[in-house]
Design a protein around this motif. Sequence first.
Motif, PDB file in Angstrom:
ATOM      1  N   ARG A   1      -7.657 -21.091  -4.751  1.00  0.00           N
ATOM      2  CA  ARG A   1      -6.670 -22.169  -4.762  1.00  0.00           C
ATOM      3  C   ARG A   1      -6.247 -22.560  -3.349  1.00  0.00           C
ATOM      4  N   ARG A   2      -6.158 -21.577  -2.450  1.00  0.00           N
ATOM      5  CA  ARG A   2      -5.732 -21.831  -1.078  1.00  0.00           C
ATOM      6  C   ARG A   2      -6.871 -22.346  -0.214  1.00  0.00           C
ATOM      7  N   GLY A   3      -8.099 -22.019  -0.619  1.00  0.00           N
ATOM      8  CA  GLY A   3      -9.239 -22.349   0.220  1.00  0.00           C
ATOM      9  C   GLY A   3      -9.328 -21.424   1.421  1.00  0.00           C
ATOM     10  N   ASP A   4      -8.733 -20.250   1.311  1.00  0.00           N
ATOM     11  CA  ASP A   4      -8.700 -19.288   2.413  1.00  0.00           C
ATOM     12  C   ASP A   4      -8.610 -17.889   1.821  1.00  0.00           C
ATOM     13  N   ALA A   5      -9.527 -17.019   2.201  1.00  0.00           N
ATOM     14  CA  ALA A   5      -9.570 -15.666   1.662  1.00  0.00           C
ATOM     15  C   ALA A   5      -8.866 -14.661   2.564  1.00  0.00           C
ATOM     16  N   THR A   6      -8.052 -15.149   3.510  1.00  0.00           N
ATOM     17  CA  THR A   6      -7.325 -14.269   4.423  1.00  0.00           C
ATOM     18  C   THR A   6      -5.890 -14.117   3.932  1.00  0.00           C
ATOM     19  N   PHE A   7      -5.427 -12.872   3.866  1.00  0.00           N
ATOM     20  CA  PHE A   7      -4.080 -12.571   3.371  1.00  0.00           C
ATOM     21  C   PHE A   7      -3.380 -11.616   4.324  1.00  0.00           C
ATOM     22  N   THR A   8      -2.092 -11.816   4.493  1.00  0.00           N
ATOM     23  CA  THR A   8      -1.288 -10.834   5.216  1.00  0.00           C
ATOM     24  C   THR A   8      -0.846  -9.775   4.207  1.00  0.00           C
ATOM     25  N   ILE A   9      -0.374  -8.660   4.721  1.00  0.00           N
ATOM     26  CA  ILE A   9       0.168  -7.610   3.846  1.00  0.00           C
ATOM     27  C   ILE A   9       1.294  -8.202   3.000  1.00  0.00           C
ATOM     28  N   SER A  10       2.109  -9.023   3.615  1.00  0.00           N
ATOM     29  CA  SER A  10       3.235  -9.618   2.901  1.00  0.00           C
ATOM     30  C   SER A  10       2.753 -10.562   1.799  1.00  0.00           C
ATOM     31  N   ASP A  11       1.683 -11.362   2.043  1.00  0.00           N
ATOM     32  CA  ASP A  11       1.093 -12.207   1.001  1.00  0.00           C
ATOM     33  C   ASP A  11       0.660 -11.355  -0.184  1.00  0.00           C
ATOM     34  N   MET A  12      -0.056 -10.274   0.127  1.00  0.00           N
ATOM     35  CA  MET A  12      -0.591  -9.418  -0.931  1.00  0.00           C
ATOM     36  C   MET A  12       0.521  -8.714  -1.694  1.00  0.00           C
ATOM     37  N   ALA A  13       1.534  -8.249  -0.982  1.00  0.00           N
ATOM     38  CA  ALA A  13       2.657  -7.574  -1.642  1.00  0.00           C
ATOM     39  C   ALA A  13       3.386  -8.539  -2.575  1.00  0.00           C
ATOM     40  N   GLN A  14       3.545  -9.776  -2.129  1.00  0.00           N
ATOM     41  CA  GLN A  14       4.202 -10.785  -2.947  1.00  0.00           C
ATOM     42  C   GLN A  14       3.393 -11.049  -4.226  1.00  0.00           C
ATOM     43  N   LEU A  15       2.084 -11.180  -4.081  1.00  0.00           N
ATOM     44  CA  LEU A  15       1.229 -11.399  -5.249  1.00  0.00           C
ATOM     45  C   LEU A  15       1.291 -10.210  -6.207  1.00  0.00           C
ATOM     46  N   ALA A  16       1.244  -9.005  -5.664  1.00  0.00           N
ATOM     47  CA  ALA A  16       1.309  -7.809  -6.507  1.00  0.00           C
ATOM     48  C   ALA A  16       2.620  -7.768  -7.285  1.00  0.00           C
ATOM     49  N   GLN A  17       3.706  -8.082  -6.614  1.00  0.00           N
ATOM     50  CA  GLN A  17       5.011  -8.067  -7.262  1.00  0.00           C
ATOM     51  C   GLN A  17       5.088  -9.140  -8.338  1.00  0.00           C
ATOM     52  N   GLN A  18       4.620 -10.342  -8.038  1.00  0.00           N
ATOM     53  CA  GLN A  18       4.686 -11.438  -8.996  1.00  0.00           C
ATOM     54  C   GLN A  18       3.851 -11.175 -10.235  1.00  0.00           C
ATOM     55  N   HIS A  19       2.802 -10.390 -10.081  1.00  0.00           N
ATOM     56  CA  HIS A  19       1.911 -10.126 -11.208  1.00  0.00           C
ATOM     57  C   HIS A  19       2.065  -8.711 -11.740  1.00  0.00           C
ATOM     58  N   GLN A  20       3.190  -8.113 -11.400  1.00  0.00           N
ATOM     59  CA  GLN A  20       3.605  -6.817 -11.928  1.00  0.00           C
ATOM     60  C   GLN A  20       2.548  -5.733 -11.764  1.00  0.00           C
ATOM     61  N   ILE A  21       1.954  -5.709 -10.592  1.00  0.00           N
ATOM     62  CA  ILE A  21       0.988  -4.657 -10.273  1.00  0.00           C
ATOM     63  C   ILE A  21       1.750  -3.587  -9.513  1.00  0.00           C
ATOM     64  N   ALA A  22       2.139  -2.555 -10.232  1.00  0.00           N
ATOM     65  CA  ALA A  22       2.997  -1.512  -9.689  1.00  0.00           C
ATOM     66  C   ALA A  22       2.163  -0.363  -9.138  1.00  0.00           C
ATOM     67  N   VAL A  23       2.400  -0.036  -7.875  1.00  0.00           N
ATOM     68  CA  VAL A  23       1.735   1.097  -7.229  1.00  0.00           C
ATOM     69  C   VAL A  23       2.789   1.904  -6.487  1.00  0.00           C
ATOM     70  N   ALA A  24       2.522   3.187  -6.324  1.00  0.00           N
ATOM     71  CA  ALA A  24       3.488   4.061  -5.656  1.00  0.00           C
ATOM     72  C   ALA A  24       3.678   3.654  -4.190  1.00  0.00           C
ATOM     73  N   SER A  25       2.580   3.383  -3.502  1.00  0.00           N
ATOM     74  CA  SER A  25       2.645   2.987  -2.093  1.00  0.00           C
ATOM     75  C   SER A  25       1.709   1.807  -1.896  1.00  0.00           C
ATOM     76  N   PHE A  26       2.261   0.635  -1.567  1.00  0.00           N
ATOM     77  CA  PHE A  26       1.425  -0.550  -1.425  1.00  0.00           C
ATOM     78  C   PHE A  26       0.472  -0.417  -0.243  1.00  0.00           C
ATOM     79  N   SER A  27       0.921   0.188   0.853  1.00  0.00           N
ATOM     80  CA  SER A  27       0.030   0.345   2.013  1.00  0.00           C
ATOM     81  C   SER A  27      -1.152   1.261   1.660  1.00  0.00           C
ATOM     82  N   ASP A  28      -0.908   2.307   0.878  1.00  0.00           N
ATOM     83  CA  ASP A  28      -2.004   3.171   0.429  1.00  0.00           C
ATOM     84  C   ASP A  28      -2.956   2.400  -0.489  1.00  0.00           C
ATOM     85  N   PHE A  29      -2.397   1.551  -1.342  1.00  0.00           N
ATOM     86  CA  PHE A  29      -3.199   0.727  -2.252  1.00  0.00           C
ATOM     87  C   PHE A  29      -4.119  -0.199  -1.449  1.00  0.00           C
TER      88      PHE A  29
END
Length: 100
Positions: free
Chosen positions: A49-77
Amino acid sequence: KNKNKQKKESIFQTAVSEMDGLVFASTAGMSQAKKIKKFVQVLQFAAERRGDATFTISDMAQLAQQHQIAVASFSDFVDVLNSNGYVLKKGMGVYQLTVS
């Protein structure tokens, strides 16, 4: 440079908004492998959708949170995603999705 960042953020928000209509079940009780598969699908959709496959940690964390992907440590994930070749570290806190 700032206009590009604003445009990228705008496209990112549009992709996130369009994904809101999709139903993503909670990942509670889901195996790590299934969480990875689900999250990679979320990243693929957002990258398309973005036309860009580059993500910051914050982009990825936001997506994980919005889609209820729960992990103990996001940086480890993210480290697991990186070590398994789903994302490639491009710089400080920036990753590129390697699967399409």
